[in-house]
Design a protein around this motif. Structure first.
Motif, short mmCIF file in Angstrom:
data_model
loop_
_atom_site.label_atom_id
_atom_site.label_comp_id
_atom_site.label_asym_id
_atom_site.label_seq_id
_atom_site.Cartn_x
_atom_site.Cartn_y
_atom_site.Cartn_z
N SER A 189 26.44 119.76 89.09
CA SER A 189 25.84 118.97 90.36
C SER A 189 26.68 119.11 91.64
CB SER A 189 25.98 117.53 90.10
OG SER A 189 27.43 117.04 90.13
N ASN A 197 27.89 113.13 83.37
CA ASN A 197 26.49 113.92 83.64
C ASN A 197 26.28 115.07 83.16
OD1 ASN A 197 25.24 111.40 84.50
ND2 ASN A 197 25.53 112.12 86.75
N LEU A 198 27.44 116.05 83.68
CA LEU A 198 27.58 117.22 83.05
C LEU A 198 27.76 117.31 81.50
CD1 LEU A 198 28.03 120.23 83.57
CD2 LEU A 198 30.46 119.85 84.11
N TRP A 199 28.61 116.36 81.10
CA TRP A 199 28.75 116.18 79.56
C TRP A 199 27.50 116.03 78.95
CZ3 TRP A 199 27.56 112.95 75.69
CH2 TRP A 199 27.94 113.24 74.37
N ASN A 200 26.52 115.19 79.36
CA ASN A 200 25.48 114.82 78.78
C ASN A 200 24.54 116.20 78.84
OD1 ASN A 200 25.51 112.06 78.07
ND2 ASN A 200 24.92 111.37 80.38
N GLU A 201 24.31 116.95 80.05
CA GLU A 201 23.56 118.05 80.05
C GLU A 201 24.04 118.96 79.00
OE1 GLU A 201 23.95 119.31 84.30
OE2 GLU A 201 23.10 117.61 84.71
N THR A 202 25.45 119.17 78.77
CA THR A 202 25.97 120.13 77.97
C THR A 202 25.73 120.11 76.52
OG1 THR A 202 27.74 120.58 79.89
CG2 THR A 202 28.01 121.49 77.61
N GLU A 218 23.26 118.18 75.24
CA GLU A 218 21.88 118.56 75.04
C GLU A 218 21.37 119.84 74.89
OE1 GLU A 218 17.76 117.79 74.57
OE2 GLU A 218 19.26 116.44 74.74
N ALA A 219 22.14 120.79 75.94
CA ALA A 219 22.09 122.08 75.72
C ALA A 219 22.53 122.63 74.45
CB ALA A 219 22.38 123.20 76.85
N TRP A 274 22.49 126.41 75.28
CA TRP A 274 23.63 126.75 76.11
C TRP A 274 23.64 128.02 76.62
CZ3 TRP A 274 28.16 129.29 76.14
CH2 TRP A 274 29.09 128.90 77.21
N ARG A 283 33.99 123.03 83.59
CA ARG A 283 32.80 123.27 82.70
C ARG A 283 33.38 123.70 81.15
NH1 ARG A 283 27.42 124.02 83.84
NH2 ARG A 283 27.90 124.41 86.10
N THR A 327 32.50 121.56 78.00
CA THR A 327 31.71 121.97 77.03
C THR A 327 32.46 121.84 75.42
OG1 THR A 327 30.84 123.82 78.24
CG2 THR A 327 31.15 124.20 76.10
#
Length: 191
Positions: A2, A71-76, A78-79, A85, A25, A29
């Motif tokens: 973000s 939020n980054l954790w959630n996106e990661t 999910e990927a 990813w 990041r 991850t």
């Protein structure tokens, strides 16, 4: 990542106290790939060196940072669980240095984060299990990318075309870390 989180990480007053964007990041991850969910409250402080007191000027700034990390954790996560990813754009191979600084830093962050979840990994994928080879392969790849000069030397001592092998290692990481996360998730579900 973000724009809010990028801004905070580039703030000159915080830059020396927080992990870099790539390290952050990578660390996130590792936390997103962990077999068991670890509450961010347990690991957030590691992003500023583990100090009890955060480097933020206000509670609001800390809350903004924490929310962006979650939020980054959630996106990661999910990927990783959907097999989508990928290396961030700044992480790539480099003709002169083998890998970009961002690639090294992301690998460093993953290795740091792995240490926090190490017991969970060793419990779910014990040393004598077949799954442990997948875990070992992923960790080896990130170790090689963190220290590419020694990796190249080791590969050439094995008689391999070290540059081609190194490129293959880099390119295989997204598939491997997604596969590792999916396997760990399946093992946890079976328990």
């Amino acid at each position: 990542m973000s724009s809010q989180l990028s801004e905070l990480l580039q703030n000159p007053q915080l830059a020396d106290q927080l992990l870099s964007e790539a390290q952050t990041r990578g660390f996130v991850t590792a936390m997103a790939a962990a077999p068991h969910l670890i509450d961010p409250a347990e690991w957030l402080a590691f992003l500023w060196g583990g100090e009890e007191t955060s480097p933020f000027a206000s509670h609001e700034e800390l809350e903004t940072y924490a929310n962006a990390i979650v939020n980054l954790w959630n996106e990661t996560r999910e990927a990783l669980l959907t097999g989508s990813w990928q290396w961030p754009e700044a992480c790539r191979l480099d003709d002169k240095e083998l890998v970009t600084q961002e690639t090294r830093e992301l690998a460093e962050g993953v290795l740091q984060g792995w240490q926090l979840a190490r017991d969970d990994w060793e419990t779910i994928m014990p040393e004598e299990s077949e799954d442990n080879a997948l875990l070992g392969g992923v960790l080896l790849c990130f170790s090689l990318l963190y220290d590419p000069e020694n990796a190249m030397e080791a590969l050439s001592q094995e008689g391999a075309d070290s540059l081609a092998q190194f490129e293959e290692i880099f390119n295989s990481v997204p598939t491997m870390i997604c596969g590792l996360t999916l396997r760990a998730h399946a093992l946890v579900e079976e328990q």
